[in-house]
Scaffold this active site. Structure first.
Site, PDB file in Angstrom:
ATOM      1  CB  ILE A 166      -2.186   6.482  -4.747  1.00 19.82           C
ATOM      2  CG1 ILE A 166      -2.197   6.765  -6.264  1.00 19.82           C
ATOM      3  CG2 ILE A 166      -2.971   7.539  -3.999  1.00 19.82           C
ATOM      4  CD1 ILE A 166      -3.585   6.715  -6.879  1.00 19.82           C
ATOM      5  CE  LYS A 167       1.109   5.041 -10.130  1.00 20.78           C
ATOM      6  NZ  LYS A 167       0.455   6.351 -10.132  1.00 20.78           N
ATOM      7  CG  HIS A 168       3.564  -0.974  -5.559  1.00 20.83           C
ATOM      8  ND1 HIS A 168       3.192  -0.891  -6.886  1.00 20.83           N
ATOM      9  CD2 HIS A 168       3.004  -2.115  -5.090  1.00 20.83           C
ATOM     10  CE1 HIS A 168       2.446  -1.941  -7.199  1.00 20.83           C
ATOM     11  NE2 HIS A 168       2.313  -2.702  -6.129  1.00 20.83           N
TER      12      HIS A 168
END
Length: 347
Positions: A166-168
């Site tokens: 769910i990170k950039h």
């Protein structure tokens, strides 16, 4: 750039050319240092602590406002966690309170760019230089955040990234450690692979310190390479949404905005603010299909991590009001307008 199908059917899915290419391209994106790709951000934290010289019985100053891996990694090297309070204006670790808890056992300081908001880089660097204590920047939330125009990864000896789902930027799971010193980078590569130097044959190797199986593989790296093709625009979408909320939530009743340090530019992994009656706010947003939350349990409430129970009055106040709303690339103009309208109506 290799295609995922090519990698999967190549018969060579472990660490190889795709990993090396990912490291070069990521290093180019950051604009400095040396990229050590890894299988998680936690592995990056662990290796950073080892390279910083932290050993069993030492102390590391950290913040309780973070995801648990930040502080679990300190325990992995046998060190103790010493809490510093946060700056109420930002939620990030406070320079003043870091200095108050420095002692003879302090061997490193971990700072966290919480929710994509850069720490007080100027103040922390000055403190690090004054006491000759290395700083590890946990930028797991802050890919693309900047200080004086330079991205996180250029300011401290060690900067940690997470590429979890769910990170950039995601490699499905993975991480990286950006290391400024070239000799420490070479040592990090050996730690990453059981203590074995891949420049030598197995027969010529001599393990002289503890290593781990922390490498990234070609499959994850190939996914990361695809992500890097559009990373500037992806991160910019977070920033655009974050700035929109900054502007539209000014002077809204019951909302207190986060302040940002001079010359810093957040990358807004989540949009953070402080609200009155947080429980009511979260329920109102949920009733209208919007997820809002405090995200992380403060780490000093975990008995395993609470080596030195401390009074943290700024964190007490900040945490009682802190809440996050989404601001990622998937948030449309209609979504953010809906959120602003809901917040302005009250809860």
């Amino acid at each position: 750039m290799p295609r995922l199908e090519e990698v999967l059917y190549s018969g060579y899915v472990a660490q190889g050319e795709a990993v090396e290419l990912f490291e070069r391209k990521f290093e180019g994106y950051i604009g400095g240092g040396h990229t050590l790709s890894l299988n998680s951000g936690t592995a990056a934290l662990h290796i950073a602590l080892i390279l910083a010289g932290v050993k069993e019985g030492d102390e590391v100053i950290s913040t309780a406002l973070t995801a648990e891996p930040t502080n679990v990694a300190i325990k992995m090297v046998g060190a103790k966690i010493r809490w510093a309070d946060v700056d109420y204006k930002t939620g990030n670790i406070s320079v003043t309170t870091i200095e108050k808890v420095i002692n003879a056992k302090t061997k490193a300081i971990i700072v966290v760019d919480y929710a994509g908001i850069p720490v007080d880089v100027k103040g922390i660097k000055a403190l690090s230089e004054k006491y000759k204590i290395p700083v590890i920047e946990d930028a797991a939330h802050a890919l693309g955040a900047k200080y004086k125009g330079k991205k996180a990864g250029n300011h401290f000896p060690f900067t940690v990234y997470s590429f979890q789902a769910i990170k950039h930027l995601t490699t499905i799971d993975g991480g990286a450690l950006q290391i400024l010193d070239s000799e420490l980078y070479e040592k990090g590569k050996v730690i990453r692979w059981f203590g074995l130097d891949k420049k030598l044959t197995r027969m010529d190797n001599n393990i002289s310190f503890q290593g781990y199986k922390y490498h990234m593989n070609n499959v994850n790296a190939t996914i990361g390479l695809v992500q890097l093709e559009n990373i500037e625009s992806v991160v910019q979408s977070y920033i655009d949404n974050g700035k929109y909320f900054d502007e539209k939530l000014k002077d809204v009743n019951g909302v207190e905005l986060i302040e940002y340090y001079q010359d810093s530019e957040p990358s807004y992994w989540l949009y953070t603010m402080k609200v009155e009656n947080r429980e009511g706010f979260i329920k109102m947003m949920a009733d209208n299909g919007i997820m809002a939350s405090e995200l992380h349990k403060r780490n000093d409430l975990h008995s395993f991590l609470n080596d030195y129970p401390s009074e943290l009055p700024n964190l007490d106040l900040f945490y009682s009001k802190m809440v996050h709303i989404p601001c990622g690339w998937w948030v449309t103009n209609e979504d953010r307008e809906k959120m602003i309208d809901l917040i302005k109506k009250g809860w």
